[in-house]
Every structure is written in C-alpha cells, then in structure tokens.
Motif scaffolding. Sequence first.
Motif, PDB file in Angstrom:
ATOM      1  N   TYR A  11       0.821  -1.213   0.000  1.00 11.70           N
ATOM      2  CA  TYR A  11       0.000   0.000   0.000  1.00 11.70           C
ATOM      3  C   TYR A  11       0.852   1.259   0.000  1.00 11.70           C
ATOM      4  O   TYR A  11       0.463   2.271  -0.588  1.00 11.70           O
ATOM      5  CB  TYR A  11      -1.038  -0.025   1.130  1.00 11.70           C
ATOM      6  CG  TYR A  11      -2.266  -0.752   0.631  1.00 11.70           C
ATOM      7  CD1 TYR A  11      -3.233  -0.072  -0.089  1.00 11.70           C
ATOM      8  CD2 TYR A  11      -2.393  -2.113   0.789  1.00 11.70           C
ATOM      9  CE1 TYR A  11      -4.314  -0.737  -0.619  1.00 11.70           C
ATOM     10  CE2 TYR A  11      -3.480  -2.787   0.269  1.00 11.70           C
ATOM     11  CZ  TYR A  11      -4.438  -2.088  -0.443  1.00 11.70           C
ATOM     12  OH  TYR A  11      -5.500  -2.743  -0.979  1.00 11.70           O
ATOM     13  N   TYR A  13       3.717   1.313  -1.541  1.00 13.28           N
ATOM     14  CA  TYR A  13       4.123   1.323  -2.954  1.00 13.28           C
ATOM     15  C   TYR A  13       3.021   1.913  -3.832  1.00 13.28           C
ATOM     16  O   TYR A  13       3.284   2.740  -4.710  1.00 13.28           O
ATOM     17  CB  TYR A  13       4.464  -0.098  -3.421  1.00 13.28           C
ATOM     18  CG  TYR A  13       4.419  -0.223  -4.921  1.00 13.28           C
ATOM     19  CD1 TYR A  13       5.423   0.314  -5.714  1.00 13.28           C
ATOM     20  CD2 TYR A  13       3.337  -0.824  -5.554  1.00 13.28           C
ATOM     21  CE1 TYR A  13       5.372   0.248  -7.097  1.00 13.28           C
ATOM     22  CE2 TYR A  13       3.273  -0.903  -6.931  1.00 13.28           C
ATOM     23  CZ  TYR A  13       4.286  -0.361  -7.698  1.00 13.28           C
ATOM     24  OH  TYR A  13       4.219  -0.423  -9.065  1.00 13.28           O
ATOM     25  N   LYS A  14       1.785   1.490  -3.596  1.00 14.61           N
ATOM     26  CA  LYS A  14       0.659   1.985  -4.393  1.00 14.61           C
ATOM     27  C   LYS A  14       0.564   3.505  -4.303  1.00 14.61           C
ATOM     28  O   LYS A  14       0.396   4.188  -5.318  1.00 14.61           O
ATOM     29  CB  LYS A  14      -0.640   1.328  -3.924  1.00 14.61           C
ATOM     30  CG  LYS A  14      -1.896   1.772  -4.661  1.00 14.61           C
ATOM     31  CD  LYS A  14      -3.117   1.062  -4.068  1.00 14.61           C
ATOM     32  CE  LYS A  14      -4.407   1.393  -4.768  1.00 14.61           C
ATOM     33  NZ  LYS A  14      -4.817   2.784  -4.655  1.00 14.61           N
ATOM     34  N   ASN A  18       1.135   5.805  -7.512  1.00 12.95           N
ATOM     35  CA  ASN A  18       0.058   6.710  -7.912  1.00 12.95           C
ATOM     36  C   ASN A  18       0.532   8.154  -7.874  1.00 12.95           C
ATOM     37  O   ASN A  18       0.223   8.942  -8.770  1.00 12.95           O
ATOM     38  CB  ASN A  18      -1.168   6.543  -7.005  1.00 12.95           C
ATOM     39  CG  ASN A  18      -2.027   5.358  -7.373  1.00 12.95           C
ATOM     40  OD1 ASN A  18      -1.924   4.801  -8.463  1.00 12.95           O
ATOM     41  ND2 ASN A  18      -2.887   4.964  -6.453  1.00 12.95           N
ATOM     42  N   ASP A  51     -11.380   1.399  -5.851  1.00 16.48           N
ATOM     43  CA  ASP A  51     -10.756   1.553  -4.530  1.00 16.48           C
ATOM     44  C   ASP A  51     -11.805   1.973  -3.492  1.00 16.48           C
ATOM     45  O   ASP A  51     -11.823   1.455  -2.375  1.00 16.48           O
ATOM     46  CB  ASP A  51      -9.634   2.594  -4.572  1.00 16.48           C
ATOM     47  CG  ASP A  51      -8.364   2.104  -5.248  1.00 16.48           C
ATOM     48  OD1 ASP A  51      -8.329   0.957  -5.727  1.00 16.48           O
ATOM     49  OD2 ASP A  51      -7.398   2.901  -5.293  1.00 16.48           O
ATOM     50  N   ASP A  87      -5.565   6.662  -0.904  1.00 20.91           N
ATOM     51  CA  ASP A  87      -4.354   5.853  -0.715  1.00 20.91           C
ATOM     52  C   ASP A  87      -3.889   5.917   0.740  1.00 20.91           C
ATOM     53  O   ASP A  87      -3.526   4.897   1.328  1.00 20.91           O
ATOM     54  CB  ASP A  87      -3.226   6.316  -1.644  1.00 20.91           C
ATOM     55  CG  ASP A  87      -3.375   5.820  -3.077  1.00 20.91           C
ATOM     56  OD1 ASP A  87      -4.202   4.914  -3.332  1.00 20.91           O
ATOM     57  OD2 ASP A  87      -2.646   6.337  -3.947  1.00 20.91           O
ATOM     58  N   ILE A 128      -4.724  -3.709  -4.790  1.00 25.47           N
ATOM     59  CA  ILE A 128      -3.344  -3.480  -5.227  1.00 25.47           C
ATOM     60  C   ILE A 128      -3.155  -3.877  -6.684  1.00 25.47           C
ATOM     61  O   ILE A 128      -2.626  -3.106  -7.493  1.00 25.47           O
ATOM     62  CB  ILE A 128      -2.342  -4.258  -4.333  1.00 25.47           C
ATOM     63  CG1 ILE A 128      -2.258  -3.642  -2.940  1.00 25.47           C
ATOM     64  CG2 ILE A 128      -0.957  -4.349  -4.979  1.00 25.47           C
ATOM     65  CD1 ILE A 128      -1.621  -2.268  -2.900  1.00 25.47           C
ATOM     66  N   THR A 129      -3.561  -5.097  -7.028  1.00 27.96           N
ATOM     67  CA  THR A 129      -3.307  -5.583  -8.388  1.00 27.96           C
ATOM     68  C   THR A 129      -4.166  -4.854  -9.415  1.00 27.96           C
ATOM     69  O   THR A 129      -3.703  -4.582 -10.527  1.00 27.96           O
ATOM     70  CB  THR A 129      -3.519  -7.107  -8.482  1.00 27.96           C
ATOM     71  OG1 THR A 129      -4.845  -7.435  -8.076  1.00 27.96           O
ATOM     72  CG2 THR A 129      -2.514  -7.847  -7.615  1.00 27.96           C
ATOM     73  N   GLY A 131      -5.230  -1.709  -9.307  1.00 29.46           N
ATOM     74  CA  GLY A 131      -4.631  -0.402  -9.563  1.00 29.46           C
ATOM     75  C   GLY A 131      -3.379  -0.492 -10.414  1.00 29.46           C
ATOM     76  O   GLY A 131      -3.155   0.335 -11.299  1.00 29.46           O
ATOM     77  N   GLY A 132      -2.566  -1.514 -10.168  1.00 28.73           N
ATOM     78  CA  GLY A 132      -1.349  -1.707 -10.969  1.00 28.73           C
ATOM     79  C   GLY A 132      -1.669  -1.979 -12.431  1.00 28.73           C
ATOM     80  O   GLY A 132      -0.998  -1.473 -13.332  1.00 28.73           O
ATOM     81  N   ARG A 135      -2.703   1.363 -13.958  1.00 26.29           N
ATOM     82  CA  ARG A 135      -1.538   2.242 -14.149  1.00 26.29           C
ATOM     83  C   ARG A 135      -0.763   1.803 -15.379  1.00 26.29           C
ATOM     84  O   ARG A 135      -0.275   2.631 -16.143  1.00 26.29           O
ATOM     85  CB  ARG A 135      -0.643   2.245 -12.907  1.00 26.29           C
ATOM     86  CG  ARG A 135      -1.140   3.113 -11.775  1.00 26.29           C
ATOM     87  CD  ARG A 135      -0.103   3.328 -10.690  1.00 26.29           C
ATOM     88  NE  ARG A 135       0.455   2.092 -10.175  1.00 26.29           N
ATOM     89  CZ  ARG A 135      -0.080   1.363  -9.190  1.00 26.29           C
ATOM     90  NH1 ARG A 135      -1.198   1.759  -8.602  1.00 26.29           N
ATOM     91  NH2 ARG A 135       0.498   0.260  -8.776  1.00 26.29           N
ATOM     92  N   ASP A 152      -3.762  -7.305 -14.243  1.00 31.75           N
ATOM     93  CA  ASP A 152      -4.454  -7.703 -13.012  1.00 31.75           C
ATOM     94  C   ASP A 152      -5.544  -8.700 -13.356  1.00 31.75           C
ATOM     95  O   ASP A 152      -6.490  -8.361 -14.049  1.00 31.75           O
ATOM     96  CB  ASP A 152      -5.069  -6.479 -12.341  1.00 31.75           C
ATOM     97  CG  ASP A 152      -6.035  -6.844 -11.230  1.00 31.75           C
ATOM     98  OD1 ASP A 152      -5.885  -7.922 -10.626  1.00 31.75           O
ATOM     99  OD2 ASP A 152      -6.944  -6.051 -10.973  1.00 31.75           O
TER     100      ASP A 152
END
Length: 167
Positions: A11, A13-14, A18, A51, A87, A128-129, A131-132, A135, A152
């Motif tokens: 989190y 990292y997210k 972001n 989210d 976040d 997490i996945t 959002g990745g 991105r 994801d």
Amino acid sequence: MSAHTLLTSLYRYKAWANGMLLDAMLALDPKELPPALGKALRLLNHAHIVDHIFMAHLEGRSHGYDDNEPDHLPALPQLSTDIRELDQAYIDHVAGLTAEALAEPIHFKFTDGKPGRMSREEMLAHVITHGGYHRGEIGRLLPEVAQASSRDVFTGYLHQADPSRRY
C-alpha cells in the motif's frame, strides 16, 4: 514476512506509484495534451472508484455506486487529491489490522448486484493488483508519463478457482 508486513509495503508502494503518475499527468503542458488523455483519465477514475467500493466493503458500509465507470469524470487536480487521500486511508486501514482480521471472510455485492465473498486479505490484494493493471494501461496510452505495468487478473482467478464466490 507476514501478510500484514507485505500489505503495508504494497500500500505504501501503491501510494508512491500513484503519486508519481499523478504528478507526471499534472505536469503535462495544457497546450499540448496527448489525445489519449481522456481515456487515461477514465481509467484512473475507474480504478479510484473501485478503490472506494472495496474500502466500503472492508468497512462494512454501503458505497453508493451501481457502476464502476460512471459518466461523470472529475478534473485531474480533484481526482489527484481524492486518490492521494484514499491511498492514505488504505495505508491507515492496513496498519490497524490483525492476522485474524485479514483472514476474515467478507460478504458483499458486486456492482452487478451479484453477491460475493472474499477474505479481507484477498480484497486488499485485489485493490493493489487492480490499480497496478490500470496504471500499466495508462502508461501504454501515455508513454510521456509512465511505463506499462503487469495485468491484473486476481479476482477473475479467484472466481474461476472457486465459483461459489459468485453465487
């Protein structure tokens, strides 16, 4: 490494990833905006809504969304502020969880109205996945601001492996 330690790192990292993406998007020259910016903003808004939806599930409250891709698109500065705040809320939420809370199954409804069940830990991993993934999509649309990320497919895998989660 415990799941709690891993989620705390993920989190953080997210929020960092972001933040870098949002800073780069906000720094784009308004006179030379890339044609794909509108699509990128829709993806960013969609990820942010998901989210919100999952935070509501985690907190056991209604989220008020019946669609995770609404027509209304906030301006980038407001969306940036909202994403950064959520976040931080996720970082704070994860900080207060015990191992027992992470394993807790949560029953909820997807925006399509169908019920689902995931553990709190699985929900947090999905956010997490998910959002990745988006991105990465934005990075492919706007190479000026980001590099592509991996796909994801975590929730899709969970439902295929255990169809009773979508009863």
